[in-house]
Design a protein around this motif. Structure first.
Motif, short mmCIF file in Angstrom:
data_model
loop_
_atom_site.label_atom_id
_atom_site.label_comp_id
_atom_site.label_asym_id
_atom_site.label_seq_id
_atom_site.Cartn_x
_atom_site.Cartn_y
_atom_site.Cartn_z
N ASP A 104 8.58 56.19 -10.03
CA ASP A 104 8.52 57.57 -9.54
C ASP A 104 7.95 58.54 -10.58
OD1 ASP A 104 9.74 56.79 -7.08
OD2 ASP A 104 11.70 56.90 -8.05
N LYS A 105 7.18 58.02 -11.51
CA LYS A 105 6.54 58.86 -12.53
C LYS A 105 5.03 58.71 -12.44
CE LYS A 105 10.50 59.95 -14.55
NZ LYS A 105 11.05 61.33 -14.54
N LYS A 106 4.33 59.76 -12.87
CA LYS A 106 2.89 59.67 -13.04
C LYS A 106 2.63 59.23 -14.47
CE LYS A 106 -1.46 62.17 -12.42
NZ LYS A 106 -2.10 63.47 -12.11
N VAL A 107 2.16 58.00 -14.63
CA VAL A 107 2.14 57.34 -15.93
C VAL A 107 0.77 57.49 -16.60
CG1 VAL A 107 2.40 55.13 -17.12
CG2 VAL A 107 3.85 55.67 -15.15
N HIS A 127 1.29 49.75 -10.15
CA HIS A 127 1.94 51.06 -10.14
C HIS A 127 1.11 52.02 -9.30
CE1 HIS A 127 3.73 54.83 -11.50
NE2 HIS A 127 4.72 54.12 -12.03
N PRO A 128 1.73 52.78 -8.42
CA PRO A 128 0.97 53.62 -7.48
C PRO A 128 0.40 54.90 -8.08
CG PRO A 128 3.32 53.92 -7.12
CD PRO A 128 3.19 52.83 -8.14
N ASN A 129 0.83 55.27 -9.28
CA ASN A 129 0.41 56.57 -9.81
C ASN A 129 0.23 56.46 -11.32
OD1 ASN A 129 -0.24 59.25 -10.00
ND2 ASN A 129 1.67 60.01 -9.13
N LEU A 130 -0.90 55.96 -11.74
CA LEU A 130 -1.14 55.69 -13.15
C LEU A 130 -2.58 56.02 -13.51
CD1 LEU A 130 -0.01 52.66 -15.26
CD2 LEU A 130 -2.43 53.24 -15.20
N THR A 131 -2.76 56.60 -14.67
CA THR A 131 -4.10 56.81 -15.21
C THR A 131 -4.13 56.26 -16.63
OG1 THR A 131 -5.87 58.43 -15.56
CG2 THR A 131 -3.65 59.11 -16.18
N SER A 132 -5.28 55.82 -17.07
CA SER A 132 -5.41 55.18 -18.38
C SER A 132 -6.51 55.86 -19.18
CB SER A 132 -5.71 53.69 -18.22
OG SER A 132 -6.94 53.49 -17.54
N TYR A 133 -6.49 55.59 -20.48
CA TYR A 133 -7.53 56.13 -21.34
C TYR A 133 -7.67 55.25 -22.57
CZ TYR A 133 -4.19 57.83 -24.83
OH TYR A 133 -3.23 57.89 -25.80
N SER A 134 -8.76 55.45 -23.28
CA SER A 134 -8.96 54.84 -24.59
C SER A 134 -9.89 55.73 -25.38
CB SER A 134 -9.54 53.43 -24.46
OG SER A 134 -9.53 52.78 -25.72
N LYS A 198 -2.43 66.93 -21.14
CA LYS A 198 -1.43 67.76 -20.47
C LYS A 198 -1.46 67.64 -18.96
CE LYS A 198 -1.11 71.06 -24.29
NZ LYS A 198 -1.34 72.45 -24.76
N THR A 199 -2.63 67.40 -18.39
CA THR A 199 -2.76 67.31 -16.93
C THR A 199 -2.96 65.88 -16.44
OG1 THR A 199 -5.16 67.72 -17.12
CG2 THR A 199 -3.72 69.64 -16.79
N MET A 200 -2.84 64.91 -17.33
CA MET A 200 -3.12 63.53 -16.94
C MET A 200 -1.93 62.83 -16.30
SD MET A 200 -5.54 62.18 -20.09
CE MET A 200 -5.62 60.48 -19.46
N GLY A 201 -0.70 63.28 -16.59
CA GLY A 201 0.46 62.59 -16.04
C GLY A 201 1.76 63.23 -16.48
N VAL A 300 3.61 63.11 -31.79
CA VAL A 300 2.42 63.73 -31.20
C VAL A 300 2.44 63.54 -29.68
CG1 VAL A 300 -0.09 63.70 -31.10
CG2 VAL A 300 1.07 63.44 -33.29
N PHE A 301 2.70 62.31 -29.23
CA PHE A 301 2.82 62.07 -27.80
C PHE A 301 3.96 62.89 -27.21
CE2 PHE A 301 0.93 58.04 -29.32
CZ PHE A 301 -0.15 57.92 -28.47
N ASP A 302 5.09 62.84 -27.91
CA ASP A 302 6.31 63.48 -27.40
C ASP A 302 6.17 65.00 -27.31
OD1 ASP A 302 8.99 63.07 -26.47
OD2 ASP A 302 9.73 63.88 -28.35
N ALA A 303 5.25 65.56 -28.07
CA ALA A 303 5.01 67.00 -28.01
C ALA A 303 4.25 67.40 -26.73
CB ALA A 303 4.21 67.46 -29.23
N ILE A 304 3.69 66.41 -26.04
CA ILE A 304 2.93 66.67 -24.81
C ILE A 304 3.75 66.28 -23.58
CG2 ILE A 304 0.74 66.29 -23.62
CD1 ILE A 304 -0.29 65.12 -26.32
N HIS A 305 4.20 65.03 -23.54
CA HIS A 305 5.01 64.50 -22.44
C HIS A 305 6.06 63.55 -23.01
CE1 HIS A 305 2.27 66.08 -19.42
NE2 HIS A 305 1.25 65.42 -19.93
N PRO A 306 7.13 63.29 -22.27
CA PRO A 306 8.10 62.27 -22.70
C PRO A 306 7.42 60.91 -22.87
CG PRO A 306 8.99 63.57 -20.89
CD PRO A 306 7.55 63.96 -21.01
#
Length: 460
Positions: A104-107, A127-134, A198-201, A300-306
């Protein structure tokens, strides 16, 4: 009075007060310089500590430590179990933890060319709601190509970033606030595209610790003294001992830094009642190095999202402590998991063994890898000739080049750093970096930069 139960591996430092004067802990700072992270419960101050992992603390209303006791004891208790059974247990446990953390999270899933994020991609591919990056380094190996192949195979939306030269100087003061100067600034590349997340998940799913947990140092059984020697070599960064020893003498501390450092490591290692050398060193590195360095960079991650981390789960640590060392060696469990559940991902290049994949990486030896090595060397030589040097190290993006050098010199020579470190010492190590050996002296320069930010922002 309040009770704090620290995790086996914390995601962030929890600070508390202890008896003592509010003055700089120069011995602790010397260890920080040598290792790149504060050791054990050390901080910059004599009257402040970072709470140790795996303990229960009693604190008073002023955040002073009253008492503490261990609730987790590192151990090595291998079971008489087959590899196939171990793999099945790992599969069930890993997928259970990932599902609990991400349902139930946008990952947001960072992908690389290695194994840890690829293992997560297998668990998350439906997972139904996931975005990735590199990301790639500007002028470095195009790691995003491998990551995109993984994302495409899993049908993940994918974003590619480039870590630009000199990005650090636009965000270095923000980064100092985020990590409180408890680690140096060249490794958290996420700062280069901080706002994009900030808007990715809603949450990050991170694979930190997998490479240490499910591998072995490959050492024979060693004496305690030899284990200490291994840890010294493992923990001390290039150039770190030289700068730490120089400041130890400059600050007039008793004895020698090297003797102090070895005594701290020796006493800390005695606390691990584990006979097996590889299991003991893994526990030591997790408890000290990962908890105070890797975890601090999670800020650094935690300053944006959990952030969620399947390998930081208590159940995963208990599982690891029960697995025979021979099954942990050489990433066997992760490789077998990927090959069994996502053979298409196993066929994608493994960056650490390029151009081979998880089915062929055993061929990464002479003569099979010679064509790739020769071709790659020629490409790098050509790029050097045309003025595009290959970038493979973090510090090269921040410290190399005229514009980077201007910012670096401003922080080193025109800041409050000189109130803590003599100008002669700053100049000596800066000159060694510029004129003698950039690889060896990049770490001392990076630690001086960290101290400069600490002096400006926190030692008021």
């Amino acid at each position: 009075m309040k009770t704090i139960k620290t995790p086996i591996l914390p995601i962030r430092n929890t600070l508390a007060k202890v008896e003592g004067n509010h003055e700089l802990d120069l011995e602790a700072i010397c260890l920080f310089i040598a290792f790149g992270f504060f050791f054990d419960t050390d901080t910059y101050w004599k009257d402040e500590v970072a709470l140790s992992p795996g303990k229960k603390y009693q604190l008073d209303a002023q955040n002073n430590v009253i008492s503490s006791e261990k609730w987790f004891e590192w151990h090595y208790s291998p079971r008489d179990i087959s590899f196939e059974t171990t793999l099945g247990e790992f599969t069930n446990l890993f997928e259970t933890i990932v599902k609990e953390q991400t349902s139930d999270k946008k990952v947001i899933l960072p992908l690389s060319g290695g194994l840890d994020s690829r293992t997560q991609a297998v668990a998350l591919r439906n997972h139904p709601n996931l975005t990735s990056y590199s990301y790639d380094f500007e002028g470095g190996y195009p790691e995003t190509k491998i990551a995109k192949n993984i994302a495409d195979a899993c049908h993940f939306p994918f974003t590619s970033f480039t870590v630009k030269r000199g990005y650090l100087w636009d965000c270095i003061e923000d980064l100092a606030e985020i990590n409180q100067c408890f680690s140096e600034f060249t490794h958290p590349r996420q700062m280069a595209f901080f706002d994009s997340f900030k808007t990715m998940g809603d949450i990050f799913s991170l694979g930190h610790m997998g490479d240490l947990m499910f591998d072995s140092f490959g050492l024979p059984q060693l004496s305690f003294e030899k284990e200490v020697d291994v840890l010294v070599k493992m923990l001390v960064k290039k150039g770190g001992l030289e700068l730490a020893s120089s400041l130890w003498t400059t600050w007039g501390l008793d004895g020698t830094f090297e003797k102090y450092m070895v005594s701290r490591i020796t006493e800390s290692l005695k606390a691990f009642k584990i006979e097996n050398t590889n299991a003991k060193l893994r526990a030591f590195k997790t408890h000290y190095s990962v908890a105070r360095w890797s975890s601090n960079n999670l800020s650094v991650f935690d300053a944006i999202h959990p952030v969620t981390l399947p390998y930081y789960d208590t159940r995963m640590f208990e599982f690891m402590c029960s697995v025979p060392e021979k099954y942990l060696a050489n990433r066997q469990l992760q490789i077998a998991y990927i090959k069994q559940h996502a053979p298409d991902l196993a066929r994608i290049t493994w960056q650490g063994n390029r151009p081979f994949n998880l089915n062929t990486y055993h061929l990464n030896k002479s003569p099979y890898n010679l064509p790739y090595k020769i071709t790659n060397k020629l490409k790098r030589a050509f790029n050097e000739l045309i003025g595009n040097p290959y970038i493979s190290r973090n510090w090269e993006l921040q410290f190399v080049g005229k514009e980077n050098d201007k910012h670096l010199k401003t922080w080193l020579f025109d800041s409050k750093l000189k109130d803590l470190v003599p100008k002669e010492t700053i100049k000596e190590f800066y000159d060694n970096f510029k004129e003698r050996d950039a690889v060896t002296y990049s770490h001392p320069v990076s630690m001086l930069l960290t101290l400069a930010l600490f002096q400006e922002k926190f030692n008021i």
